[in-house]
Design a protein around this motif. Structure first.
Motif, PDB file in Angstrom:
ATOM      1  N   GLY A  43       0.803  -1.219   0.000  1.00 60.34           N
ATOM      2  CA  GLY A  43       0.000   0.000   0.000  1.00 60.34           C
ATOM      3  C   GLY A  43       0.828   1.257   0.000  1.00 60.34           C
ATOM      4  N   LEU A  44       2.070   1.181  -0.528  1.00 53.51           N
ATOM      5  CA  LEU A  44       3.004   2.305  -0.457  1.00 53.51           C
ATOM      6  C   LEU A  44       3.406   2.816  -1.834  1.00 53.51           C
ATOM      7  CD1 LEU A  44       5.254   0.823   2.363  1.00 53.51           C
ATOM      8  CD2 LEU A  44       3.585   2.664   2.608  1.00 53.51           C
ATOM      9  N   HIS A  45       2.572   2.589  -2.816  1.00 59.51           N
ATOM     10  CA  HIS A  45       2.900   3.010  -4.174  1.00 59.51           C
ATOM     11  C   HIS A  45       3.129   4.516  -4.254  1.00 59.51           C
ATOM     12  CE1 HIS A  45       2.062   3.908  -8.488  1.00 59.51           C
ATOM     13  NE2 HIS A  45       2.740   2.788  -8.656  1.00 59.51           N
ATOM     14  N   GLY A  46       2.440   5.270  -3.406  1.00 60.67           N
ATOM     15  CA  GLY A  46       2.558   6.719  -3.437  1.00 60.67           C
ATOM     16  C   GLY A  46       3.910   7.252  -3.000  1.00 60.67           C
ATOM     17  N   LEU A  47       4.776   6.397  -2.480  1.00 60.45           N
ATOM     18  CA  LEU A  47       6.109   6.841  -2.084  1.00 60.45           C
ATOM     19  C   LEU A  47       6.973   7.222  -3.283  1.00 60.45           C
ATOM     20  CD1 LEU A  47       7.201   4.327   0.714  1.00 60.45           C
ATOM     21  CD2 LEU A  47       6.680   6.752   0.980  1.00 60.45           C
ATOM     22  N   LEU A  48       6.633   6.712  -4.455  1.00 59.60           N
ATOM     23  CA  LEU A  48       7.491   6.869  -5.622  1.00 59.60           C
ATOM     24  C   LEU A  48       6.898   7.866  -6.608  1.00 59.60           C
ATOM     25  CD1 LEU A  48       8.328   3.106  -6.276  1.00 59.60           C
ATOM     26  CD2 LEU A  48       9.637   4.750  -4.927  1.00 59.60           C
TER      27      LEU A  48
END
Length: 227
Positions: A43-48
């Motif tokens: 659920g951390l796709h937004g980090l990139l």
């Protein structure tokens, strides 16, 4: 170039490039994609940012996450996953032409050698052991640590090698294939020889300021061997 090589009493090699093409048979781009997919699963796709999601260099993904979450368990996990993929890549890595003979010849004439790499030191040690070259370097293998801010172009691993070997930087030479190698060498006061296996690599190195660049290690071997 002859004096650059002949005067060196300590030689520091970058690993992926001057010594081997690590991801020759194990796609680096695929590893980077796997990192992105793993982050999505967490659920951390937004980090990139968009550019990093498409970057074929696994180190770019690792650095991007570290910028957002430095010194975190997430970064440790991602770094360990990258190390695992690098270790898998060792079995299909392609040796750089002439480098095995160059390493053995430099060792035979009394030059001290070290590895200074952004790859895991475990990976470099595994490859060198498989090639029968580990005794030419051990224990001087310095690579990626958990603190990613210390990756080249930071001169940390270069300075570690110099200190451990008791080396005068003015008598040391770093062989690398990227601008980060060149910048780290300059920061440590070490001379630099660029290795560029194609024209694109050479353009990038020259754009960074590197002056002495070879497209093959054969002329370096010939100088060391006194030919």
């Amino acid at each position: 170039m002859r004096s650059l090589i002949a005067d060196a009493r300590f030689v520091l090699f970058d690993f992926d490039g001057p010594i081997c093409q690590l991801f020759a048979g194990h796609s680096a781009a695929r590893v980077a994609l796997q990192q992105v997919e793993w982050l999505e699963e967490q659920g951390l796709h937004g980090l990139l940012a968009n550019g990093v999601r498409d970057d074929p260099d696994p180190h770019s993904v690792l650095r991007a996450v570290d910028l957002r979450h430095p010194d975190s368990d997430l970064v440790d996990e991602l770094e360990e996953r990258l190390t695992y993929e690098e270790l898998k890549a060792v079995v299909s890595a392609w040796p750089t032409p002439y480098v095995d003979a160059l390493i053995r010849t430099w060792t035979a004439v009394g030059t001290r050698l070290a590895i200074t790499t952004n790859n895991s030191p475990r990976v470099a040690a595994s490859y060198l052991t498989d090639r029968g070259l580990i005794d030419c370097f051990a224990p001087h293998i310095y690579g990626r640590t958990k603190d990613l801010e210390l990756l080249k172009p930071n001169p940390y691993c270069v300075n570690r090698a110099l200190s451990a070997m008791g080396a005068d930087p003015s008598r040391a030479l770093l062989i690398g294939d990227s601008p980060s190698d060149y910048v780290a060498a300059r920061a440590a006061g070490v001379r630099f020889l660029g290795y560029a296996r194609n024209e694109r690599k050479e353009r990038v190195l020259r754009g960074a300021g590197a002056g002495e660049i070879v497209g093959s290690l054969l002329p370096v071997l010939n100088i060391v061997a006194g030919r």
